[in-house]
Design a protein around this motif. Structure first.
Motif, PDB file in Angstrom:
ATOM      1  N   LEU A   1       0.828  -1.199   0.000  1.00 30.93           N
ATOM      2  CA  LEU A   1       0.000   0.000   0.000  1.00 30.93           C
ATOM      3  C   LEU A   1       0.869   1.258   0.000  1.00 30.93           C
ATOM      4  O   LEU A   1       1.905   1.301   0.679  1.00 30.93           O
ATOM      5  N   PRO A   2       0.461   2.281  -0.734  1.00 31.46           N
ATOM      6  CA  PRO A   2       1.166   3.568  -0.635  1.00 31.46           C
ATOM      7  C   PRO A   2       0.920   4.172   0.737  1.00 31.46           C
ATOM      8  O   PRO A   2      -0.198   4.103   1.262  1.00 31.46           O
ATOM      9  N   PHE A   3       1.941   4.765   1.333  1.00 26.44           N
ATOM     10  CA  PHE A   3       1.819   5.333   2.673  1.00 26.44           C
ATOM     11  C   PHE A   3       1.208   6.729   2.561  1.00 26.44           C
ATOM     12  O   PHE A   3       1.878   7.761   2.704  1.00 26.44           O
ATOM     13  N   GLU A   4      -0.093   6.726   2.285  1.00 27.05           N
ATOM     14  CA  GLU A   4      -0.853   7.959   2.109  1.00 27.05           C
ATOM     15  C   GLU A   4      -2.262   7.741   2.631  1.00 27.05           C
ATOM     16  O   GLU A   4      -2.692   6.591   2.839  1.00 27.05           O
ATOM     17  N   LYS A   5      -2.982   8.826   2.854  1.00 28.50           N
ATOM     18  CA  LYS A   5      -4.355   8.711   3.323  1.00 28.50           C
ATOM     19  C   LYS A   5      -5.239   8.186   2.194  1.00 28.50           C
ATOM     20  O   LYS A   5      -4.983   8.466   1.038  1.00 28.50           O
TER      21      LYS A   5
ATOM     22  N   PRO B   1     -14.239  -8.660  -4.465  1.00 31.73           N
ATOM     23  CA  PRO B   1     -12.987  -8.965  -3.776  1.00 31.73           C
ATOM     24  C   PRO B   1     -13.176  -9.022  -2.261  1.00 31.73           C
ATOM     25  O   PRO B   1     -13.984  -8.291  -1.700  1.00 31.73           O
ATOM     26  N   ARG B   2     -12.431  -9.927  -1.637  1.00 29.45           N
ATOM     27  CA  ARG B   2     -12.372  -9.981  -0.173  1.00 29.45           C
ATOM     28  C   ARG B   2     -10.995  -9.447   0.232  1.00 29.45           C
ATOM     29  O   ARG B   2      -9.996 -10.129   0.124  1.00 29.45           O
ATOM     30  N   THR B   3     -10.969  -8.205   0.675  1.00 36.20           N
ATOM     31  CA  THR B   3      -9.710  -7.507   0.925  1.00 36.20           C
ATOM     32  C   THR B   3      -9.511  -7.232   2.411  1.00 36.20           C
ATOM     33  O   THR B   3     -10.471  -6.918   3.119  1.00 36.20           O
ATOM     34  N   ASN B   4      -8.271  -7.355   2.864  1.00 34.71           N
ATOM     35  CA  ASN B   4      -7.936  -6.832   4.178  1.00 34.71           C
ATOM     36  C   ASN B   4      -6.607  -6.091   4.136  1.00 34.71           C
ATOM     37  O   ASN B   4      -5.768  -6.350   3.271  1.00 34.71           O
ATOM     38  N   ILE B   5      -6.462  -5.135   5.026  1.00 35.23           N
ATOM     39  CA  ILE B   5      -5.171  -4.479   5.233  1.00 35.23           C
ATOM     40  C   ILE B   5      -4.309  -5.404   6.077  1.00 35.23           C
ATOM     41  O   ILE B   5      -4.799  -6.056   7.007  1.00 35.23           O
ATOM     42  N   ALA B   6      -3.036  -5.495   5.751  1.00 41.02           N
ATOM     43  CA  ALA B   6      -2.115  -6.377   6.476  1.00 41.02           C
ATOM     44  C   ALA B   6      -0.885  -5.583   6.880  1.00 41.02           C
ATOM     45  O   ALA B   6      -0.209  -4.993   6.035  1.00 41.02           O
ATOM     46  N   MET B   7      -0.611  -5.564   8.177  1.00 37.16           N
ATOM     47  CA  MET B   7       0.568  -4.876   8.694  1.00 37.16           C
ATOM     48  C   MET B   7       1.342  -5.821   9.599  1.00 37.16           C
ATOM     49  O   MET B   7       0.758  -6.732  10.193  1.00 37.16           O
ATOM     50  N   ILE B   8       2.650  -5.598   9.706  1.00 32.21           N
ATOM     51  CA  ILE B   8       3.470  -6.382  10.623  1.00 32.21           C
ATOM     52  C   ILE B   8       4.185  -5.439  11.583  1.00 32.21           C
ATOM     53  O   ILE B   8       4.790  -4.443  11.158  1.00 32.21           O
TER      54      ILE B   8
ATOM     55  N   PHE C   1       3.509  -2.927   5.359  1.00 29.98           N
ATOM     56  CA  PHE C   1       2.296  -2.136   5.162  1.00 29.98           C
ATOM     57  C   PHE C   1       1.710  -2.524   3.809  1.00 29.98           C
ATOM     58  O   PHE C   1       2.210  -2.096   2.765  1.00 29.98           O
ATOM     59  N   ALA C   2       0.674  -3.363   3.818  1.00 32.43           N
ATOM     60  CA  ALA C   2       0.207  -3.954   2.563  1.00 32.43           C
ATOM     61  C   ALA C   2      -1.255  -4.364   2.682  1.00 32.43           C
ATOM     62  O   ALA C   2      -1.971  -3.984   3.614  1.00 32.43           O
ATOM     63  N   SER C   3      -1.696  -5.146   1.707  1.00 32.34           N
ATOM     64  CA  SER C   3      -3.054  -5.681   1.706  1.00 32.34           C
ATOM     65  C   SER C   3      -3.027  -7.100   1.148  1.00 32.34           C
ATOM     66  O   SER C   3      -2.127  -7.460   0.381  1.00 32.34           O
ATOM     67  N   ASN C   4      -4.012  -7.883   1.550  1.00 30.88           N
ATOM     68  CA  ASN C   4      -4.211  -9.231   1.001  1.00 30.88           C
ATOM     69  C   ASN C   4      -5.638  -9.333   0.496  1.00 30.88           C
ATOM     70  O   ASN C   4      -6.578  -8.972   1.211  1.00 30.88           O
ATOM     71  N   THR C   5      -5.791  -9.827  -0.723  1.00 32.49           N
ATOM     72  CA  THR C   5      -7.119  -9.903  -1.328  1.00 32.49           C
ATOM     73  C   THR C   5      -7.340 -11.253  -1.983  1.00 32.49           C
ATOM     74  O   THR C   5      -6.503 -11.728  -2.759  1.00 32.49           O
ATOM     75  N   SER C   6      -8.466 -11.859  -1.662  1.00 25.96           N
ATOM     76  CA  SER C   6      -8.917 -13.042  -2.386  1.00 25.96           C
ATOM     77  C   SER C   6      -9.903 -12.558  -3.444  1.00 25.96           C
ATOM     78  O   SER C   6     -11.004 -12.107  -3.123  1.00 25.96           O
ATOM     79  N   MET C   7      -9.471 -12.617  -4.713  1.00 26.04           N
ATOM     80  CA  MET C   7     -10.330 -12.159  -5.799  1.00 26.04           C
ATOM     81  C   MET C   7     -11.316 -13.263  -6.209  1.00 26.04           C
ATOM     82  O   MET C   7     -11.064 -14.449  -5.987  1.00 26.04           O
ATOM     83  N   PRO C   8     -12.441 -12.889  -6.812  1.00 28.51           N
ATOM     84  CA  PRO C   8     -13.416 -13.898  -7.241  1.00 28.51           C
ATOM     85  C   PRO C   8     -12.841 -14.894  -8.244  1.00 28.51           C
ATOM     86  O   PRO C   8     -11.833 -14.637  -8.901  1.00 28.51           O
ATOM     87  N   LYS C   9     -13.491 -16.034  -8.330  1.00 28.83           N
ATOM     88  CA  LYS C   9     -13.247 -17.084  -9.327  1.00 28.83           C
ATOM     89  C   LYS C   9     -11.936 -17.835  -9.135  1.00 28.83           C
ATOM     90  O   LYS C   9     -11.463 -18.497 -10.050  1.00 28.83           O
TER      91      LYS C   9
END
Length: 275
Positions: free
Chosen positions: A79-83, A225-232, A113-121
């Motif tokens: 993810l870009p580090f922006e609002k 899409p099933r998206t979540n933000i993922a941070m460590i 600082f990222a995201s994980n997405t399960s896309m359809p199909k």
């Protein structure tokens, strides 16, 4: 777990809630707080993510019908580090930091600082895996302390149909270090004979997990899409190189001192990544 109305209104965990959450992570591998972020904020984040995902699909010539990433149709996207993504309510959430700091120490770092997405199909699940490899290869026979905690914020309601994360709690994070090496036992074979569950949760929930807990993404049978933000968040003593998160100077300067400490090891004064 559900936070009390008092905790949600004050933006502060009760000491007993913090202690329970910490012990659940240590013993069971994760804790889940249901429906914490305001729905308006979550919808705004999801709207911005939709644009990022569309651009990613176009750049890579991916189509849902043909599939990608070995048929999982799963996307991990920095993810870009922006609002609106880098709001302090996300990266320094008052319900997350007390737990993270109790486990990793008050000098812990935000390192991913990222995201994980399960896309359809998608046609098949990911392989069962942990998000961390062995720190000492095949040598260490002991379970080591937690060095990384992953925090996920789902941006849509996660159901059994739209590709929930499947997790193997209750001990998969407690193996000797060498179990997380590339030469360890095949997790996919073992996992089929072990207890797991699919982590359904409302949008705006918060999952905090030991990065060694076994898990996998599952196929998304819905049309969205099933998206979540993922941070460590990481133990500072375990980080031996500068980070990769690009943070503009004006963004960094606007943060509170507590948030500045979280990102102090990252690339401050650098434009956000292109997406």
């Amino acid at each position: 777990m559900r936070l009390s109305a008092e905790e949600l209104a004050s933006g502060k965990l009760k000491p007993e809630t913090t202690e329970l959450a910490v012990q659940l992570i240590r013993i069971n591998g994760y804790v889940l707080f249901e429906e914490v972020l305001p729905r308006t904020q979550v919808d705004q984040l999801n709207c911005h993510m939709s644009d990022k995902l569309a651009n990613f699909m176009t750049k890579n010539n991916f189509t849902l019908e043909e599939g990608f990433h070995d048929g999982t149709n799963h996307i991990g996207l920095y993810l870009p580090f922006e609002k609106p993504f880098c709001e302090e309510s996300i990266i320094a959430n008052p319900f997350v930091l007390p737990i993270v700091e109790q486990i990793l120490g008050s000098d812990c770092l935000l390192t991913y600082f990222a995201s994980n997405t399960s896309m359809p199909k998608g046609t098949k699940p990911q392989k069962v895996h942990a998000d961390m490899g062995a720190r000492f290869g095949d040598q260490c026979e002991a379970n080591l302390p937690i060095t990384n905690l992953i925090v996920n914020y789902p941006l849509v309601d996660v159901t059994l149909e739209n590709g929930p994360m499947e997790v193997w709690p209750g001990g998969t994070h407690l193996h000797p270090d060498k179990w997380y090496s590339s030469n360890a036992h095949d997790k996919s074979v073992l996992a089929e004979h072990m207890h797991s569950f699919k982590a359904v949760m409302p949008a705006g929930s918060i999952m905090i997990r030991d990065d060694r807990m076994w898990h996998r993404g599952t196929p998304n049978g819905s049309d969205q899409p099933r998206t979540n933000i993922a941070m460590i968040y990481s133990l500072a003593a375990a980080i031996h190189r500068p980070g990769d998160i690009q943070i503009p100077q004006e963004t960094y300067d606007a943060f509170t001192e507590r948030t500045k400490r979280l990102v102090r090891n990252e690339r401050i004064g650098v434009p956000v990544i292109e997406s």
